[in-house]
Design a protein around this motif. Structure first.
Motif, PDB file in Angstrom:
ATOM      1  N   LEU A 158       0.829  -1.201   0.000  1.00  6.58           N
ATOM      2  CA  LEU A 158       0.000   0.000   0.000  1.00  6.58           C
ATOM      3  C   LEU A 158       0.864   1.252   0.000  1.00  6.58           C
ATOM      4  CD1 LEU A 158      -2.753  -1.058   2.582  1.00  6.58           C
ATOM      5  CD2 LEU A 158      -2.931  -1.002   0.091  1.00  6.58           C
ATOM      6  N   LEU A 159       1.986   1.163   0.708  1.00  7.00           N
ATOM      7  CA  LEU A 159       2.890   2.307   0.776  1.00  7.00           C
ATOM      8  C   LEU A 159       3.512   2.607  -0.579  1.00  7.00           C
ATOM      9  CD1 LEU A 159       4.209   4.322   2.774  1.00  7.00           C
ATOM     10  CD2 LEU A 159       6.062   2.673   3.062  1.00  7.00           C
ATOM     11  N   LEU A 160       3.739   1.568  -1.386  1.00  3.00           N
ATOM     12  CA  LEU A 160       4.361   1.750  -2.696  1.00  3.00           C
ATOM     13  C   LEU A 160       3.341   2.021  -3.798  1.00  3.00           C
ATOM     14  CD1 LEU A 160       7.070  -1.061  -2.564  1.00  3.00           C
ATOM     15  CD2 LEU A 160       7.403   1.397  -2.313  1.00  3.00           C
ATOM     16  N   ILE A 161       2.087   1.598  -3.581  1.00  2.00           N
ATOM     17  CA  ILE A 161       1.065   1.823  -4.600  1.00  2.00           C
ATOM     18  C   ILE A 161       0.846   3.313  -4.832  1.00  2.00           C
ATOM     19  CG2 ILE A 161      -1.432   1.697  -4.987  1.00  2.00           C
ATOM     20  CD1 ILE A 161      -1.367  -1.140  -3.935  1.00  2.00           C
ATOM     21  N   MET A 162       0.802   4.090  -3.760  1.00  2.00           N
ATOM     22  CA  MET A 162       0.499   5.517  -3.898  1.00  2.00           C
ATOM     23  C   MET A 162       1.574   6.265  -4.706  1.00  2.00           C
ATOM     24  SD  MET A 162      -0.540   8.269  -0.989  1.00  2.00           S
ATOM     25  CE  MET A 162      -0.950   9.955  -1.449  1.00  2.00           C
ATOM     26  N   PRO A 163       2.888   6.070  -4.438  1.00  2.00           N
ATOM     27  CA  PRO A 163       3.887   6.770  -5.263  1.00  2.00           C
ATOM     28  C   PRO A 163       3.832   6.382  -6.737  1.00  2.00           C
ATOM     29  CG  PRO A 163       4.888   5.992  -3.231  1.00  2.00           C
ATOM     30  CD  PRO A 163       3.529   5.383  -3.302  1.00  2.00           C
ATOM     31  N   PHE A 164       3.676   5.078  -7.024  1.00  2.00           N
ATOM     32  CA  PHE A 164       3.636   4.647  -8.418  1.00  2.00           C
ATOM     33  C   PHE A 164       2.374   5.159  -9.110  1.00  2.00           C
ATOM     34  CE2 PHE A 164       6.774   1.374  -7.124  1.00  2.00           C
ATOM     35  CZ  PHE A 164       7.693   1.579  -8.143  1.00  2.00           C
ATOM     36  N   THR A 165       1.261   5.139  -8.380  1.00  2.00           N
ATOM     37  CA  THR A 165       0.020   5.688  -8.941  1.00  2.00           C
ATOM     38  C   THR A 165       0.170   7.179  -9.211  1.00  2.00           C
ATOM     39  OG1 THR A 165      -1.264   4.048  -7.698  1.00  2.00           O
ATOM     40  CG2 THR A 165      -2.460   5.925  -8.584  1.00  2.00           C
ATOM     41  N   LEU A 188      -3.004  25.581 -11.965  1.00  2.00           N
ATOM     42  CA  LEU A 188      -3.814  24.903 -10.944  1.00  2.00           C
ATOM     43  C   LEU A 188      -3.467  23.419 -10.873  1.00  2.00           C
ATOM     44  CD1 LEU A 188      -6.113  25.012  -8.891  1.00  2.00           C
ATOM     45  CD2 LEU A 188      -7.715  24.600 -10.773  1.00  2.00           C
ATOM     46  N   LEU A 189      -3.353  22.783 -12.041  1.00  2.00           N
ATOM     47  CA  LEU A 189      -2.976  21.358 -12.054  1.00  2.00           C
ATOM     48  C   LEU A 189      -1.563  21.157 -11.525  1.00  2.00           C
ATOM     49  CD1 LEU A 189      -4.503  20.148 -15.452  1.00  2.00           C
ATOM     50  CD2 LEU A 189      -5.340  19.704 -13.135  1.00  2.00           C
ATOM     51  N   LEU A 190      -0.695  22.119 -11.778  1.00  2.00           N
ATOM     52  CA  LEU A 190       0.667  22.037 -11.261  1.00  2.00           C
ATOM     53  C   LEU A 190       0.680  22.066  -9.735  1.00  2.00           C
ATOM     54  CD1 LEU A 190       3.602  21.904 -12.230  1.00  2.00           C
ATOM     55  CD2 LEU A 190       3.670  24.406 -12.111  1.00  2.00           C
ATOM     56  N   VAL A 191      -0.170  22.908  -9.159  1.00  2.00           N
ATOM     57  CA  VAL A 191      -0.292  22.955  -7.693  1.00  2.00           C
ATOM     58  C   VAL A 191      -0.810  21.629  -7.168  1.00  2.00           C
ATOM     59  CG1 VAL A 191      -1.520  24.048  -5.782  1.00  2.00           C
ATOM     60  CG2 VAL A 191      -0.617  25.456  -7.638  1.00  2.00           C
ATOM     61  N   VAL A 192      -1.766  21.027  -7.895  1.00  2.00           N
ATOM     62  CA  VAL A 192      -2.300  19.719  -7.503  1.00  2.00           C
ATOM     63  C   VAL A 192      -1.196  18.672  -7.487  1.00  2.00           C
ATOM     64  CG1 VAL A 192      -3.855  17.849  -8.172  1.00  2.00           C
ATOM     65  CG2 VAL A 192      -4.633  20.219  -8.292  1.00  2.00           C
ATOM     66  N   LEU A 193      -0.322  18.708  -8.487  1.00  2.00           N
ATOM     67  CA  LEU A 193       0.787  17.742  -8.546  1.00  2.00           C
ATOM     68  C   LEU A 193       1.750  17.924  -7.383  1.00  2.00           C
ATOM     69  CD1 LEU A 193       1.649  17.668 -12.367  1.00  2.00           C
ATOM     70  CD2 LEU A 193       0.355  16.009 -11.033  1.00  2.00           C
ATOM     71  N   VAL A 194       2.032  19.158  -7.034  1.00  2.00           N
ATOM     72  CA  VAL A 194       2.917  19.426  -5.894  1.00  2.00           C
ATOM     73  C   VAL A 194       2.300  18.885  -4.606  1.00  2.00           C
ATOM     74  CG1 VAL A 194       3.952  21.236  -4.482  1.00  2.00           C
ATOM     75  CG2 VAL A 194       3.981  21.433  -6.974  1.00  2.00           C
ATOM     76  N   LEU A 195       0.995  19.121  -4.428  1.00  2.00           N
ATOM     77  CA  LEU A 195       0.301  18.610  -3.246  1.00  2.00           C
ATOM     78  C   LEU A 195       0.283  17.076  -3.234  1.00  2.00           C
ATOM     79  CD1 LEU A 195      -2.727  21.077  -3.046  1.00  2.00           C
ATOM     80  CD2 LEU A 195      -0.672  21.057  -1.621  1.00  2.00           C
ATOM     81  N   LEU A 196       0.162  16.478  -4.421  1.00  2.00           N
ATOM     82  CA  LEU A 196       0.203  15.025  -4.527  1.00  2.00           C
ATOM     83  C   LEU A 196       1.559  14.486  -4.090  1.00  2.00           C
ATOM     84  CD1 LEU A 196      -1.346  12.490  -5.471  1.00  2.00           C
ATOM     85  CD2 LEU A 196      -0.386  12.864  -7.754  1.00  2.00           C
ATOM     86  N   PHE A 197       2.612  15.170  -4.500  1.00  2.00           N
ATOM     87  CA  PHE A 197       3.971  14.787  -4.097  1.00  2.00           C
ATOM     88  C   PHE A 197       4.109  14.888  -2.575  1.00  2.00           C
ATOM     89  CE2 PHE A 197       8.305  14.474  -3.414  1.00  2.00           C
ATOM     90  CZ  PHE A 197       9.028  14.270  -4.577  1.00  2.00           C
ATOM     91  N   ILE A 198       3.652  16.003  -2.017  1.00  2.00           N
ATOM     92  CA  ILE A 198       3.759  16.207  -0.565  1.00  2.00           C
ATOM     93  C   ILE A 198       2.979  15.144   0.202  1.00  2.00           C
ATOM     94  CG2 ILE A 198       3.175  17.790   1.322  1.00  2.00           C
ATOM     95  CD1 ILE A 198       3.687  20.101  -0.611  1.00  2.00           C
ATOM     96  N   SER A 199       1.829  14.745  -0.345  1.00  2.00           N
ATOM     97  CA  SER A 199       1.018  13.725   0.328  1.00  2.00           C
ATOM     98  C   SER A 199       1.737  12.381   0.364  1.00  2.00           C
ATOM     99  CB  SER A 199      -0.332  13.581  -0.367  1.00  2.00           C
ATOM    100  OG  SER A 199      -0.181  13.088  -1.688  1.00  2.00           O
ATOM    101  N   ASN A 200       2.530  12.084  -0.672  1.00  2.00           N
ATOM    102  CA  ASN A 200       3.319  10.844  -0.671  1.00  2.00           C
ATOM    103  C   ASN A 200       4.334  10.849   0.462  1.00  2.00           C
ATOM    104  OD1 ASN A 200       3.080   8.891  -3.250  1.00  2.00           O
ATOM    105  ND2 ASN A 200       2.474  10.964  -3.833  1.00  2.00           N
ATOM    106  N   ILE A 201       5.029  11.965   0.607  1.00  2.00           N
ATOM    107  CA  ILE A 201       6.024  12.071   1.678  1.00  2.00           C
ATOM    108  C   ILE A 201       5.349  12.025   3.048  1.00  2.00           C
ATOM    109  CG2 ILE A 201       7.757  13.591   2.727  1.00  2.00           C
ATOM    110  CD1 ILE A 201       8.439  14.585  -0.061  1.00  2.00           C
ATOM    111  N   ALA A 202       4.203  12.711   3.170  1.00  2.00           N
ATOM    112  CA  ALA A 202       3.481  12.731   4.444  1.00  2.00           C
ATOM    113  C   ALA A 202       3.005  11.332   4.828  1.00  2.00           C
ATOM    114  CB  ALA A 202       2.297  13.688   4.358  1.00  2.00           C
ATOM    115  N   GLU A 203       2.581  10.544   3.825  1.00  2.00           N
ATOM    116  CA  GLU A 203       2.120   9.185   4.091  1.00  2.00           C
ATOM    117  C   GLU A 203       3.236   8.339   4.678  1.00  2.00           C
ATOM    118  OE1 GLU A 203       0.437   5.295   1.651  1.00  2.00           O
ATOM    119  OE2 GLU A 203       1.940   6.653   0.822  1.00  2.00           O
TER     120      GLU A 203
END
Length: 427
Positions: A158-165, A188-203
């Protein structure tokens, strides 16, 4: 302007990833506060270096900064060079992989083009995400090998699924952005991608903290159990000394009384009294007292369990030096070895026995234990149902031994399981 902000943010990610890689294999040299201050200085310098973007000078400064960062960890100089090189190579490989995928999907490599637009930034984010994934996999593999993780193994996929997804989503959005005309929507989509990256690290950080909480809980449970064993051990020593003191104090009267009973022919009473005295003296011989309460308490509690299970025990210890390593960790090794030996004895149909030898000399601690084993277990995995509670298994013994510059070997032959543990007797 966006490209400059991106370069500054990627500098932070690179420092985070390299710190994560070093922390996987080495111990920090400073306390937590000094470590973060040192990390912050390196991060700030790297951000300035990335912002200026001085081409070859930038690359040289990156190598120097990462090499300096490695001094925050306790490792040899040649390893600092090796890990700096490995990380830089990993970064370059990730850029090549993302560039190749971009060429494959769109026949365009924004890395080698002069246009540092939104697509170039998206590919840069994807590159850093791939870099993070490679470091994360390295950390998880190392933790599994060292048995340092204390969370459920099912959490790893599960931990690896999120980064690859997330990586797949980034390529999909990068492809979609190439057809967007609205600059605002692209940002706006670029900001979404940055937040997605941060969420991976936070997880990962959240799961890592949860792992540490579980580890601390297991260690606390061990300490509680050890404390109870020490209390029982001290009470046994006290009671035994009281009985022996009583015998010594009354010895003159006792001998006079025994002599009188012999003269009067009351041999049955004499025999009964002498047997009781021998029992008291024999029980005192079974009490382990080596002036190391933590270790003694663990051994004493396990020997009591052996008595209950009718397991013959032979304990020999030669302390030619003072034990200076962490007694809790040494107790974990001895306790786990004895637990495994008792479990093996409970399953055997042959003679039940445990032979334990502990020697401390020449700045080394050597532990040898032998017990019967009729069940072949080549992978050395626990056969207990509660795998999680028994996380301090044979692999944990090996991890503690290696931590103190030693090793552990386990052999099985002729229905006997033999454990060899050696480690340096240094702080």
């Amino acid at each position: 302007m966006l490209s400059k902000i991106f370069l500054v943010l990627t500098a932070v990610v690179e420092v985070y990833c390299y710190n994560m890689l070093l922390g996987t294999f080495f111990k920090p040299k400073f306390d937590l506060k000094k470590h973060y201050i040192f990390l912050g200085v390196i991060c700030f310098l790297h951000m300035i270096n990335s912002y200026l973007n001085l081409n070859y000078i930038q690359l040289a400064l990156i190598l120097i900064l990462f090499f300096v960062l490695s001094f925050a960890y306790d490792c040899k100089v040649y390893l600092k060079f090796v890990f700096t090189a490995i990380f830089v190579i990993d970064t370059v490989v990730c850029e090549l992989v993302i560039g190749a995928l971009s060429m494959l999907l769109q026949n365009t490599n924004y890395y080698i083009s002069d246009d540092q637009g939104i697509e170039w930034i998206v590919l840069g984010i994807a590159t850093k995400l791939l870099l993070y994934i490679t470091i994360l996999i390295t950390k998880l593999v190392h933790q599994k090998r060292k048995s340092e993780r204390y969370y459920d193994s099912k959490s790893i996929p599960l931990l690896l699924i999120m980064p690859f997804t997330s990586l797949i989503i980034m390529f999909m959005l990068e492809f979609a952005m190439s057809y967007m005309e609205s600059r605002g929507m692209q940002i706006l989509l670029l900001v979404v991608l940055v937040l997605l990256f941060i969420s991976n690290i936070a997880e990962f950080e959240l799961l890592n903290k949860q792992s540490k909480v579980v580890r601390d809980h297991l260690e606390l449970e061990f300490l509680k159990e050890n404390m109870n064993s020490q209390i029982a051990h001290y009470e046994a020593i006290y009671n035994s000394q009281q009985e022996i003191s009583k015998i010594k104090h009354d010895s003159k009267n006792i001998y006079t009384a025994v002599l009188a009973q012999v003269q009067n022919g009351k041999l049955d009473d004499v025999e009964r009294y002498l047997n009781d005295t021998i029992t008291v003296l024999s029980s005192s011989d079974k009490i382990v007292n080596t002036n190391h309460p933590t270790i003694d308490a663990v051994i004493q509690s396990k020997l009591s369990k052996c008595d209950e299970e009718n397991i013959k025990t032979e304990l020999k210890y030669f302390y030619n030096e003072e034990i200076v390593v962490n007694e809790i960790e040494l107790s974990i090794i001895i306790g786990n070895l004895l637990d495994n030996a008792i479990e093996a004895n409970e399953k055997t149909q042959s003679e039940r026995y445990i032979n334990l030898l502990i020697s401390v000399e020449n700045s080394e601690i050597n532990i040898t234990m032998e017990n019967p084993s009729e069940q072949i277990n080549e992978d050395l995995k626990t056969t207990k149902r509660d795998h999680h509670s028994h996380g301090y298994g044979l692999k944990s013994i090996l991890a503690i031994a290696e931590k103190h510059g030693g090793t552990a070997r386990f052999t099985q032959s002729n229905n006997a399981f033999i454990s060899y543990v050696t480690m340096l007797n240094k702080e």
